[in-house]
Design a protein around this motif. Structure first.
Motif, mmCIF file in Angstrom:
data_model
loop_
_atom_site.group_PDB
_atom_site.id
_atom_site.type_symbol
_atom_site.label_atom_id
_atom_site.label_comp_id
_atom_site.label_asym_id
_atom_site.label_seq_id
_atom_site.Cartn_x
_atom_site.Cartn_y
_atom_site.Cartn_z
ATOM 1 N N SER A 1 0.835 -1.203 0.000
ATOM 2 C CA SER A 1 0.000 0.000 0.000
ATOM 3 C C SER A 1 0.872 1.256 0.000
ATOM 4 N N SER A 2 0.356 2.322 -0.601
ATOM 5 C CA SER A 2 1.080 3.599 -0.661
ATOM 6 C C SER A 2 0.503 4.578 0.354
ATOM 7 N N PRO A 3 1.358 5.378 0.983
ATOM 8 C CA PRO A 3 0.889 6.259 2.049
ATOM 9 C C PRO A 3 0.080 7.446 1.535
ATOM 10 N N ALA A 4 -1.032 7.719 2.225
ATOM 11 C CA ALA A 4 -1.753 8.980 2.083
ATOM 12 C C ALA A 4 -1.397 9.820 3.308
ATOM 13 N N ILE A 5 -1.278 11.125 3.126
ATOM 14 C CA ILE A 5 -0.834 11.984 4.225
ATOM 15 C C ILE A 5 -1.761 13.180 4.327
ATOM 16 N N ASN A 6 -2.219 13.438 5.559
ATOM 17 C CA ASN A 6 -3.097 14.576 5.782
ATOM 18 C C ASN A 6 -2.939 15.073 7.207
ATOM 19 N N TYR B 1 -1.273 7.632 6.608
ATOM 20 C CA TYR B 1 -2.228 6.523 6.587
ATOM 21 C C TYR B 1 -1.752 5.496 5.559
ATOM 22 N N ILE B 2 -1.707 4.228 5.957
ATOM 23 C CA ILE B 2 -1.176 3.205 5.047
ATOM 24 C C ILE B 2 -1.705 1.830 5.455
ATOM 25 N N GLY B 3 -1.869 0.955 4.467
ATOM 26 C CA GLY B 3 -2.313 -0.410 4.723
ATOM 27 C C GLY B 3 -1.148 -1.373 4.749
ATOM 28 N N GLU C 1 -3.699 -4.197 0.192
ATOM 29 C CA GLU C 1 -2.727 -3.741 -0.802
ATOM 30 C C GLU C 1 -3.153 -2.435 -1.444
ATOM 31 N N SER C 2 -4.442 -2.146 -1.422
ATOM 32 C CA SER C 2 -4.906 -0.861 -1.946
ATOM 33 C C SER C 2 -4.461 0.242 -0.991
ATOM 34 N N SER C 3 -4.488 1.466 -1.474
ATOM 35 C CA SER C 3 -4.015 2.592 -0.674
ATOM 36 C C SER C 3 -5.192 3.401 -0.147
ATOM 37 N N PRO C 4 -5.054 3.985 1.048
ATOM 38 C CA PRO C 4 -6.143 4.791 1.605
ATOM 39 C C PRO C 4 -6.384 6.057 0.786
ATOM 40 N N THR C 5 -7.628 6.486 0.779
ATOM 41 C CA THR C 5 -8.024 7.752 0.172
ATOM 42 C C THR C 5 -8.686 8.599 1.249
ATOM 43 N N ILE C 6 -8.296 9.871 1.326
ATOM 44 C CA ILE C 6 -8.768 10.744 2.397
ATOM 45 C C ILE C 6 -9.744 11.786 1.849
ATOM 46 N N ASP C 7 -10.898 11.897 2.498
ATOM 47 C CA ASP C 7 -11.834 12.993 2.246
ATOM 48 C C ASP C 7 -11.768 13.904 3.468
ATOM 49 N N ASN C 8 -10.940 14.932 3.376
ATOM 50 C CA ASN C 8 -10.640 15.768 4.532
ATOM 51 C C ASN C 8 -11.855 16.554 5.012
ATOM 52 N N ASN C 9 -12.793 16.838 4.115
ATOM 53 C CA ASN C 9 -13.965 17.619 4.490
ATOM 54 C C ASN C 9 -14.846 16.917 5.516
#
Length: 409
Positions: free
Chosen positions: A225-230, A235-237, A264-272
């Motif tokens: 998984s690839s990191p999402a950052i907010n 955030y990572i799996g 293995e998929s990467s997280p997606t962030i909805d910051n709102n």
């Protein structure tokens, strides 16, 4: 008292300020990281002069590479070793470039230069206008990791267990860092620090300038998984079944959520709305609270989800190994549309991640086609597999009639 001249100047300044606040968002001109941004939303604003249309592009080989968009052109790789540039308006091919191996990674595009890794061990730098080679850099293993570009440096991982930093101008190595496993995860840069996972089970934080280790966090299995950052959180799996939220500065655990199967998929962030969307290998697609990992909802799709979700308005979009592309209401998990071009008989997995351009979604499938879907009208071009399915049905009917005639003799 304000003089007439000063008053006039004041009006001009106020006018410019009013205009600046009245502008609508414009389409981004670059695609520096996997899924366009650190939240992995995969979304670009559609320019007002763009006329969306539905189409299918035949790459004639499975597409597991996620795409990037620049100036109404979409770029992606295929298992036939080609990098493609396709016109978003009509789905026509603009150019193709042949590498020496199949392509799983997604391109990044910065400063009118495209970067993409291939399973032939090379990182390629191309002119996005015509596909001309600018330079290429050889590693010691296949490149499945997608690239990230920041401050004249392109970063990526390789199956030779290294993380690389390459000068974008001349393709010269700046530094490399050796991990203990293949690096299929795609790096992300945040506040001068590079974050990436490795098959050795670690999440690494490196100084993006020097490549020196800042911290590493050990999970229980491979980190593809690839990191999402907010907001200072990574955030990572992991294939140990957990989604992790880590402090970007210290690497300390903020929370973890067990999905029940490899992630293995990467997280997606909805910051709102403080939402995190992620899929697992058991077919579960979940929405978590980014602040504490609290489970909001889940939906079971029945097959592995390796595709990273994109966000479009009130919807989230992702592919699934059962051959469907799902468009869900991001608040309720209600399925608004499930697109299956293989009509079950010819269904192939969607492992690539979708990208969204206004009301259009683009995603490549293992059936060899890149699909342009209008998610507002829930409309797609006719798939070639519809004709194949119809032909099979006709043949079956003819055979049944023939058997019936023989029995009646």
């Amino acid at each position: 008292m304000i003089s007439k001249n000063k008053f006039g100047i004041l009006l001009v300044i106020m006018g410019f300020l009013a205009l600046s606040f009245s502008y609508e968002p414009v389409a981004a001109t670059e695609w520096p990281v996997f899924q366009q941004n650190l939240d992995h939303t995969g979304f670009l604003v559609q320019p007002s002069n763009f006329i969306p249309s539905i189409w299918n592009f035949n790459a004639q080989a499975p597409i597991s590479s996620s795409a990037a968009i620049l100036n109404q052109t979409i770029y992606f790789g295929s298992n036939n070793w080609n990098i493609y540039a396709v016109n978003l308006v009509n789905g026509s091919k603009i150019w193709e470039y042949k590498t020496g191996g199949k392509i799983d990674s997604a391109p990044s595009i910065v400063n009118d230069t495209l970067y993409l890794g291939s399973m032939d061990d090379y990182l390629y730098s191309l002119n996005p206008s015509n596909g001309d080679l600018i330079w290429k850099y050889q590693t010691s293993g296949p490149i499945e990791s997608s690239t990230t570009v920041n401050n004249d440096t392109v970063y990526f991982g390789s199956d030779d267990e290294n993380i690389y930093a390459i000068n974008t101008t001349n393709g010269v190595l700046i530094w490399n860092y050796k991990t203990g496993g293949d690096v299929k995860s795609s790096p992300a840069i945040y506040n001068g620090t590079l974050y990436v996972g490795s098959d050795d089970g670690n999440v690494y934080a490196l100084n993006s300038t020097t490549g020196s280790l800042i911290w590493n966090y050990t999970t229980g299995d491979k980190v593809i998984s690839s990191p999402a950052i907010n907001s200072g959180t990574v955030y990572i799996g992991s294939n140990d079944g957990n989604v992790y939220a880590l402090n970007s500065t210290t690497g300390s655990l903020i929370w973890e959520f067990y999905m029940g199967s490899p992630v293995e998929s990467s997280p997606t962030i909805d910051n709102n709305y403080n939402n995190l969307y992620v899929g697992g290998d058991d077919g579960q697609f979940s929405c978590l609270d980014t602040r504490n990992g609290e489970h909001k909802w889940s939906i079971q799709m029945g097959s592995a989800i390796k595709s990273t979700a994109a966000i479009s308005g009130n919807r989230t979009v992702f592919g699934c190994d059962n051959g469907n592309v799902y468009i869900l209401n991001k608040y309720s998990s209600e399925i608004e549309w499930d697109f299956n071009p293989g009509y079950i008989i010819f269904s192939k997995p969607f492992t690539a991640s979708p990208v969204v351009y206004g009301n259009m979604t683009y995603i490549g499938g293992n059936d060899g086609y890149l699909y342009a879907l209008n998610i507002d009208s829930q409309n797609s071009a006719v798939s070639i597999f519809l004709y194949y399915t119809a032909a099979i049905i006709v043949v079956i009917i003819i055979l049944l009639l023939a058997v019936r005639r023989i029995r009646n003799r």
